[in-house]
Design an enzyme around this catalytic site. Structure first.
Site, mmCIF file in Angstrom:
data_model
loop_
_atom_site.group_PDB
_atom_site.id
_atom_site.type_symbol
_atom_site.label_atom_id
_atom_site.label_comp_id
_atom_site.label_asym_id
_atom_site.label_seq_id
_atom_site.Cartn_x
_atom_site.Cartn_y
_atom_site.Cartn_z
ATOM 1 N N ARG A 1 42.039 43.942 39.274
ATOM 2 C CA ARG A 1 40.913 43.055 39.573
ATOM 3 C C ARG A 1 39.713 43.476 38.748
ATOM 4 N NH1 ARG A 1 41.327 39.906 44.055
ATOM 5 N NH2 ARG A 1 39.108 40.037 44.549
ATOM 6 N N ILE B 1 48.792 45.534 45.152
ATOM 7 C CA ILE B 1 48.992 44.136 45.546
ATOM 8 C C ILE B 1 50.443 43.722 45.310
ATOM 9 C CG2 ILE B 1 48.427 41.734 44.934
ATOM 10 C CD1 ILE B 1 45.557 42.560 44.564
ATOM 11 N N GLU C 1 25.952 34.186 51.328
ATOM 12 C CA GLU C 1 27.391 34.095 51.059
ATOM 13 C C GLU C 1 27.724 32.694 50.559
ATOM 14 O OE1 GLU C 1 30.257 36.194 50.939
ATOM 15 O OE2 GLU C 1 30.908 34.289 50.107
ATOM 16 N N GLY D 1 51.458 47.657 41.211
ATOM 17 C CA GLY D 1 50.326 48.317 41.868
ATOM 18 C C GLY D 1 50.339 47.951 43.341
ATOM 19 N N HIS E 1 53.009 66.439 71.438
ATOM 20 C CA HIS E 1 54.439 66.204 71.185
ATOM 21 C C HIS E 1 54.936 65.098 72.093
ATOM 22 C CE1 HIS E 1 58.604 67.052 70.216
ATOM 23 N NE2 HIS E 1 58.863 67.030 71.520
HETATM 24 P P1 FAD Z 1 34.210 41.237 48.405
HETATM 25 O O1 FAD Z 1 35.003 41.493 49.628
HETATM 26 O O2 FAD Z 1 34.922 40.711 47.210
HETATM 27 O O3 FAD Z 1 33.064 40.218 48.833
HETATM 28 C C1 FAD Z 1 32.176 39.697 47.932
HETATM 29 C C2 FAD Z 1 31.628 38.411 48.514
HETATM 30 O O4 FAD Z 1 30.492 38.024 47.735
HETATM 31 C C3 FAD Z 1 32.586 37.228 48.445
HETATM 32 O O5 FAD Z 1 32.746 36.651 49.709
HETATM 33 C C4 FAD Z 1 31.927 36.242 47.479
HETATM 34 O O6 FAD Z 1 32.115 34.887 47.853
HETATM 35 C C5 FAD Z 1 30.460 36.619 47.616
HETATM 36 N N1 FAD Z 1 29.670 36.299 46.446
HETATM 37 C C6 FAD Z 1 29.931 36.625 45.151
HETATM 38 N N2 FAD Z 1 28.931 36.207 44.337
HETATM 39 C C7 FAD Z 1 28.033 35.591 45.141
HETATM 40 C C8 FAD Z 1 26.796 34.957 44.895
HETATM 41 N N3 FAD Z 1 26.272 34.892 43.679
HETATM 42 N N4 FAD Z 1 26.152 34.396 45.945
HETATM 43 C C9 FAD Z 1 26.671 34.459 47.194
HETATM 44 N N5 FAD Z 1 27.835 35.075 47.490
HETATM 45 C C10 FAD Z 1 28.498 35.640 46.476
HETATM 46 N N6 FAD Z 1 41.160 47.093 50.336
HETATM 47 C C11 FAD Z 1 41.416 47.984 51.312
HETATM 48 O O7 FAD Z 1 40.653 48.941 51.475
HETATM 49 N N7 FAD Z 1 42.501 47.835 52.133
HETATM 50 C C12 FAD Z 1 43.371 46.822 51.989
HETATM 51 O O8 FAD Z 1 44.331 46.719 52.743
HETATM 52 C C13 FAD Z 1 43.145 45.880 50.958
HETATM 53 N N8 FAD Z 1 43.988 44.842 50.786
HETATM 54 C C14 FAD Z 1 43.730 43.931 49.805
HETATM 55 C C15 FAD Z 1 44.629 42.895 49.626
HETATM 56 C C16 FAD Z 1 44.410 41.955 48.642
HETATM 57 C C17 FAD Z 1 45.387 40.831 48.453
HETATM 58 C C18 FAD Z 1 43.230 42.044 47.837
HETATM 59 C C19 FAD Z 1 42.953 41.006 46.791
HETATM 60 C C20 FAD Z 1 42.343 43.076 48.010
HETATM 61 C C21 FAD Z 1 42.584 44.042 48.985
HETATM 62 N N9 FAD Z 1 41.735 45.122 49.181
HETATM 63 C C22 FAD Z 1 41.998 46.046 50.148
HETATM 64 C C23 FAD Z 1 40.515 45.304 48.375
HETATM 65 C C24 FAD Z 1 39.299 44.823 49.178
HETATM 66 O O9 FAD Z 1 39.484 43.474 49.535
HETATM 67 C C25 FAD Z 1 38.025 44.983 48.346
HETATM 68 O O10 FAD Z 1 37.922 46.319 47.904
HETATM 69 C C26 FAD Z 1 36.811 44.646 49.187
HETATM 70 O O11 FAD Z 1 36.889 43.338 49.685
HETATM 71 C C27 FAD Z 1 35.530 44.828 48.368
HETATM 72 O O12 FAD Z 1 34.442 44.492 49.158
HETATM 73 P P2 FAD Z 1 33.079 43.952 48.537
HETATM 74 O O13 FAD Z 1 32.159 43.788 49.696
HETATM 75 O O14 FAD Z 1 32.668 44.807 47.417
HETATM 76 O O15 FAD Z 1 33.418 42.530 47.908
HETATM 77 P P1 NAI Z 2 46.478 47.883 40.514
HETATM 78 O O1 NAI Z 2 45.523 48.428 39.560
HETATM 79 O O2 NAI Z 2 46.741 48.586 41.794
HETATM 80 O O3 NAI Z 2 47.911 47.729 39.810
HETATM 81 C C1 NAI Z 2 48.103 46.975 38.668
HETATM 82 C C2 NAI Z 2 49.451 47.324 38.087
HETATM 83 O O4 NAI Z 2 49.728 46.410 37.044
HETATM 84 C C3 NAI Z 2 49.498 48.727 37.479
HETATM 85 O O5 NAI Z 2 50.661 49.383 37.900
HETATM 86 C C4 NAI Z 2 49.493 48.455 35.976
HETATM 87 O O6 NAI Z 2 50.143 49.455 35.228
HETATM 88 C C5 NAI Z 2 50.237 47.132 35.941
HETATM 89 N N1 NAI Z 2 49.994 46.336 34.741
HETATM 90 C C6 NAI Z 2 48.828 46.168 34.079
HETATM 91 N N2 NAI Z 2 49.006 45.343 33.022
HETATM 92 C C7 NAI Z 2 50.314 44.980 33.029
HETATM 93 C C8 NAI Z 2 51.101 44.135 32.213
HETATM 94 N N3 NAI Z 2 50.594 43.520 31.163
HETATM 95 N N4 NAI Z 2 52.410 43.966 32.510
HETATM 96 C C9 NAI Z 2 52.957 44.611 33.576
HETATM 97 N N5 NAI Z 2 52.246 45.426 34.387
HETATM 98 C C10 NAI Z 2 50.945 45.600 34.126
HETATM 99 O O7 NAI Z 2 45.990 46.383 40.758
HETATM 100 P P2 NAI Z 2 46.358 45.333 41.889
HETATM 101 O O8 NAI Z 2 47.663 45.653 42.521
HETATM 102 O O9 NAI Z 2 46.160 44.012 41.252
HETATM 103 O O10 NAI Z 2 45.217 45.570 42.955
HETATM 104 C C11 NAI Z 2 43.836 45.422 42.606
HETATM 105 C C12 NAI Z 2 42.968 46.245 43.503
HETATM 106 O O11 NAI Z 2 42.996 45.771 44.833
HETATM 107 C C13 NAI Z 2 43.426 47.683 43.536
HETATM 108 O O12 NAI Z 2 42.522 48.433 42.761
HETATM 109 C C14 NAI Z 2 43.362 48.089 44.960
HETATM 110 O O13 NAI Z 2 42.405 49.089 45.121
HETATM 111 C C15 NAI Z 2 42.939 46.844 45.737
HETATM 112 N N6 NAI Z 2 43.908 46.645 46.805
HETATM 113 C C16 NAI Z 2 44.002 47.598 47.788
HETATM 114 C C17 NAI Z 2 44.942 47.484 48.769
HETATM 115 C C18 NAI Z 2 45.055 48.553 49.770
HETATM 116 O O14 NAI Z 2 44.157 49.368 49.876
HETATM 117 N N7 NAI Z 2 46.124 48.592 50.558
HETATM 118 C C19 NAI Z 2 45.857 46.339 48.848
HETATM 119 C C20 NAI Z 2 45.688 45.417 47.746
HETATM 120 C C21 NAI Z 2 44.722 45.576 46.801
#
Ligand code: FAD
Ligand code: NAI
Length: 462
Positions: A269, A180, A33, A178, A441
């Site tokens: 993303r 986020i 990591e 979306g 319930h």
């Molecule tokens: P990541 O969690 O991105 O982890 C990858 C790790 O790899 C990182 O720590 C990085 O530092 C490390 N890494 C990368 N390259 C290297 C390298 N070369 N060497 C060593 N380490 C490296 N998903 C949900 O299901 N529920 C939610 O509520 C939710 N909320 C979210 C809120 C936000 C604001 C964001 C941004 C995302 C959210 N997501 C949520 C999405 C979720 O965070 C991701 O889907 C999830 O973290 C993906 O897991 P991963 O293990 O694939 O990668």
């Molecule tokens: P998203 O794909 O959910 O939403 C992006 C939004 O931006 C869409 O509605 C799209 O139409 C819009 N958009 C794209 N280009 C645009 C532009 N030029 N101008 C205006 N609007 C535009 O992506 P988001 O919210 O960034 O989340 C990324 C990923 O993180 C998601 O795929 C989600 O799976 C994960 N995530 C999951 C959470 C959860 O499970 N609760 C919480 C937060 C993130």
């Protein structure tokens, strides 16, 4: 040179879960990591910190809106932003330290630093080269950029900057309706910011059941969020901590400008593979920059697997976890499997929104005969008592066989309720199977049973 059965690169939900499963299966495992703490995007700058802020801001909303009616009087709370940040950080710390504990318990070596794969069977971290019979890439994703919008993580922020703004902004513009944008937008709206969401499409949350999406948008409007739909953001400009956001309406190409104290760019993303060496390895990638894998999570390079956000599919922590476990089982010679048809999605706003399986639109597109069973939380005693009667449960079932094909919930605890439908779908249950199951319930879960009853002779309480 140290040598392992498996080296996992990345310690997010995909990577750390995979490492633990490998260790449980008797494989000598290390996890690399690059961040200072374990847990990846999810624990450090994603799921966990955002949920802490959603919880705190929801508590404030409850106190402001519902306490007096419940007979709770007294000093009303106000926002202590530095303390809320401390609470968020302590939630992160507890969780990331928890992974450290699990690594020690399972005898997984944590290799600190950024990994490169010089060739199959080798992982280089700094000057050290480690041998690995198998490598699992779990390097996750990073925020996608938008031309004309420069993220400085101060005034114009990605989700990472939005979790640690130095104060609650007066005016916030969110680009992208979306997951986020809506989760973090509703945090700041509840904390007092004037939030405007600018979305390219004509509806919010693309991919979601259209009826739920419309209801959700109405509810968010009622909570004070403003929406500009069908708008393409052209650029942002910043000066002295303020931003101007220029967008064009797609219907008539007219240009408009918004002012804000903070802008959140949340337009998706993209997979993160920087520095790994995938090109030199000749690894096959998709045209969206994801690592291409087969149904065993094997990449095109023998001995190298990939899971989580870096491969295709929904970018969700639990999807990454399931793939992590399944890939570990494949390496150990077992039959790891992920049912991609039953992966729930949850938006943790208030009310929550949850879904699994098919939407009505997808069933129509397939030309499939289906029926809909719907039940409003207004008919649920527990929800009414808790001021949570807004929203509904909608179950989609095959018209002939009654097999459950999908479920969409907007309402209280939707993110928990969805799981009984997930289990039912895993077992190929019919709506009648759910309807015949006794539900305690008064619980919110009764609304799920009533929606299942609505697929047959009809609900009782509606
Ligand atoms: P990541 O969690 O991105 O982890 C990858 C790790 O790899 C990182 O720590 C990085 O530092 C490390 N890494 C990368 N390259 C290297 C390298 N070369 N060497 C060593 N380490 C490296 N998903 C949900 O299901 N529920 C939610 O509520 C939710 N909320 C979210 C809120 C936000 C604001 C964001 C941004 C995302 C959210 N997501 C949520 C999405 C979720 O965070 C991701 O889907 C999830 O973290 C993906 O897991 P991963 O293990 O694939 O990668
Ligand atoms: P998203 O794909 O959910 O939403 C992006 C939004 O931006 C869409 O509605 C799209 O139409 C819009 N958009 C794209 N280009 C645009 C532009 N030029 N101008 C205006 N609007 C535009 O992506 P988001 O919210 O960034 O989340 C990324 C990923 O993180 C998601 O795929 C989600 O799976 C994960 N995530 C999951 C959470 C959860 O499970 N609760 C919480 C937060 C993130």
């Amino acid at each position: 040179m140290s040598s392992y059965d498996v080296i996992v690169i990345g310690s997010g939900p995909g990577g750390y879960v995979s490492a633990i499963r490998c260790a449980q299966l008797g494989l000598k495992t290390a996890c690399v990591e690059g961040r200072d703490t374990l847990g990846g995007t999810c624990l450090n700058v994603g799921c966990i910190p955002s949920k802490a802020l959603l919880h705190a801001s929801h508590m404030l909303h409850e106190a402001e809106h519902n306490f007096a009616e419940m007979g709770l009087k007294g000093k009303s709370p106000s926002v202590d932003w530095p303390q809320m940040q401390k609470y968020k950080q302590s939630t992160i710390d507890t969780n990331t330290k928890g992974i450290e504990f699990l690594f020690k318990k399972n005898k997984i070596d944590w290799i600190k630093g950024w990994a490169t794969i010089p060739e199959a069977g080798r992982v280089k971290v700094g000057d050290d080269v480690h041998e690995a019979k198998n490598i699992i890439i779990a390097t996750g994703s990073e925020p996608a950029s938008l031309p004309g919008v420069e993220v400085d993580e101060k005034t114009v922020v990605s989700s990472t900057g939005a979790l640690e703004l130095n104060k609650v902004p007066k005016k916030m513009v969110v680009i992208g309706a979306g997951v986020i944008g809506l989760e973090l937008g509703s945090v700041y709206a509840r904390l007092g910011a004037e939030v405007t969401v600018v979305e390219f499409l004509d509806h919010i949350t693309p991919g979601m059941d259209a009826e739920v999406s419309k209801t959700f948008q109405k509810m968010l409007k009622k909570q004070g969020l403003t929406f500009v739909m069908g708008a393409a953001v052209q650029k942002t400009e910043t000066a002295r901590g303020k931003a101007k956001i220029t967008y064009k309406l797609r219907k008539d190409d007219s240009e408009h400008v918004l002012d804000a104290d903070a802008v959140l760019l949340a337009t998706g993303r993209k997979p993160f593979v920087d520095g790994l060496g995938v090109n030199d390895l000749g690894m096959q990638m998709t045209d969206r920059g994801q690592i291409q894998v087969n149904d065993k999570w094997q990449t095109s390079v023998p001995g190298i697997y990939a899971i989580g956000d870096v491969i295709e599919g929904p970018m969700l922590a639990h999807k990454a976890e399931d793939e992590g476990m399944a890939a570990a089982e494949q390496i150990a010679g077992q039959h790891g499997h992920v049912n991609y048809g039953v992966i729930p999605g949850v938006i943790y706003t208030h009310p929550e929104v949850a879904n699994v399986g098919a939407t009505e639109d997808s069933l129509k597109a397939e030309g499939r005969a289906y029926k809909v069973g719907k039940f409003s939380f207004m008919g649920n005693a527990r929800a009414k008592a808790n001021f949570a009667g807004d929203g509904f449960v909608k179950i989609l079932a095959d018209k002939e066989t009654d097999r459950i094909l999908g479920c969409h919930i907007i309402g209280p605890a939707a993110g928990d309720l969805i799981h009984e439908v997930c289990v039912a779908m895993e077992f190929g249950a019919s709506a009648q199977d759910l309807a015949m199951t006794c539900h305690a319930h008064p619980t919110y879960s009764e609304a799920v049973r009533e929606a299942a009853l609505a697929c047959g002779d009809g609900p009782i309480h509606m």
